[in-house]
Design a protein around this motif. Structure first.
Motif, PDB file in Angstrom:
ATOM      1  N   LEU A 277       0.845  -1.183   0.000  1.00  0.00           N
ATOM      2  CA  LEU A 277       0.000   0.000   0.000  1.00  0.00           C
ATOM      3  C   LEU A 277       0.887   1.242   0.000  1.00  0.00           C
ATOM      4  CD1 LEU A 277      -2.999   0.525   0.023  1.00  0.00           C
ATOM      5  CD2 LEU A 277      -2.870   0.779   2.512  1.00  0.00           C
ATOM      6  N   ALA A 282      -2.034   1.019  -4.559  1.00  0.00           N
ATOM      7  CA  ALA A 282      -1.140  -0.024  -4.077  1.00  0.00           C
ATOM      8  C   ALA A 282      -0.317  -0.556  -5.237  1.00  0.00           C
ATOM      9  CB  ALA A 282      -1.949  -1.160  -3.461  1.00  0.00           C
ATOM     10  N   ARG A 299      -6.597   1.894  -4.298  1.00  0.00           N
ATOM     11  CA  ARG A 299      -6.605   1.261  -2.981  1.00  0.00           C
ATOM     12  C   ARG A 299      -7.854   0.396  -2.748  1.00  0.00           C
ATOM     13  NH1 ARG A 299      -5.574   3.932   2.949  1.00  0.00           N
ATOM     14  NH2 ARG A 299      -5.905   1.970   4.017  1.00  0.00           N
TER      15      ARG A 299
END
Ligand SMILES: Nc1ncnc2c1ncn2[C@@H]1O[C@H](COP(=O)(O)OP(=O)(O)OP(=O)(O)O)[C@@H](O)[C@H]1O
Ligand SMILES: [Mg+2]
Length: 325
Positions: A277, A282, A299
């Motif tokens: 992340l 990510a 994300r």
């Protein structure tokens, strides 16, 4: 469209040092009001080109014109250029005002004009009222703004900047980028900026010259360089890039152009090796049959993903290069 004379014209420029290092085949027109950045790894020749522009070295071949006048063999003081270095080079025993007045006095600028122009310039630099301070009473970013001010007061046709923000910490460096862009637009100055930091180059420049071992690898806007890198060298130097081999070709694609599917609908498949992340997105590493690739995913999409999971993926945008290009 009006085709104005370029502010700077570099033709067939070469500077070869005795050991054979240096720069070759440099051809570049720089427009008025443009920030152009020389970008490349250490030793690729950025400083050499800047020094040639400023008149600090003799060139081996080629010519440089500024405002339509050839300056190739003129010494620095006879060129309409100003130079800003990584180390601010302010005189420590002189106040800000004395530092700024120095060049203007040499030019015999009337005293009252000097005072007014310094005041105006400090206003533009957002450092009003610092006239009586000494350099060591200012932060690094402030000192660099004074160094820029000192150059700009002499009204150079071209401002040459060699890694001017490298000594500053990351946050100040970002602020200085913004400041330089603002000042450049306000005064419509022409800037040749040198950096090895691709993010700095992307965020500052109207155009970027990517250098590779003393030669120009590509010239273009940040978007052109990012979206259509001319070679695998440029592709791998700017941003992140995945490479795959296919027959005699190299395929290249950016991590943000990989879309991951958990329903098996993608064209290719692989196993997730890691999920990192990095803020609002990510970085996902995918092991395929032949290689490992990197994907950037928003994300919220990572909630469906886990390490060891088999997924499929598509490539939304693919660049192809001949082998060795
Ligand atoms: N005065 C010199 N004498 C001999 N070789 C030199 C000289 N100055 C630079 N070089 C060589 O010329 C090449 C280009 O150097 P230059 O300083 O222009 O690179 P650069 O891109 O500015 O690198 P950096 O990012 O490290 O500042 C390098 O191989 C360097 O070793
Ligand atoms: Mg250098």
């Amino acid at each position: 469209m009006k085709t104005a004379t370029p502010k700077v014209e570099i033709k067939q420029l070469a500077k070869v040092y005795p050991n054979g290092d240096g720069v070759r085949d440099i051809n570049l027109d720089i427009r008025e009001g443009e920030i152009i950045t020389l970008l490349g790894p250490s030793g690729c020749g950025k400083t050499t080109i800047l020094r040639a522009l400023g008149g600090f070295i003799d060139v081996t071949r080629g010519s440089i014109s500024i405002n339509g006048e050839e300056v190739t063999h003129l010494p620095p003081e006879q060129r309409p250029t100003g130079m800003v270095f990584q180390s601010y080079n302010l005189w420590p025993h002189m106040t800000v005002e004395e530092n700024l007045a120095f060049g203007l006095k040499l030019r015999k600028t009337p005293k009252k004009d000097i005072k007014r122009r310094i005041e105006e310039m400090l206003e533009i630099m957002r450092l009003p009222g610092t006239e009586k301070k000494y350099p060591n009473q200012l932060s690094g970013g402030q000192q660099q703004r004074i160094a820029i001010a000192r150059s700009l007061l002499l009204e150079p046709a071209v401002l040459l900047m060699d890694e001017p923000f490298s000594a500053l910490d990351a946050k100040i460096r970002m602020q200085m980028r913004e400041e330089l862009k603002r000042i450049q637009a306000e005064l419509n100055i022409t800037v040749v900026f040198v950096t090895h930091d691709q993010e700095e180059a992307m965020s500052l420049s109207h155009r970027i010259v990517v250098m590779d071992k003393g030669k120009m690898a590509q010239v273009g806007t940040p978007a052109e360089i990012y979206d259509k890198p001319a070679s695998t060298y440029v592709a791998s130097f700017i941003g992140e890039m995945n490479f795959l081999e296919r027959g005699g070709e190299q395929l290249a694609f950016r991590p943000e152009d990989v879309s991951i599917h958990t329903d098996g609908n993608g064209m290719r498949s692989g196993v997730i090796r890691s999920i990192m992340l990095l803020g609002h997105y990510a970085s996902v590493t995918i092991q395929t049959e032949n290689t490992t690739i990197k994907a950037f995913v928003p994300r919220h999409e990572t909630v469906e993903l886990e390490e060891g999971q088999t997924i499929s993926f598509d490539l939304n945008k693919l660049l192809t290069y001949k082998k060795g290009a």
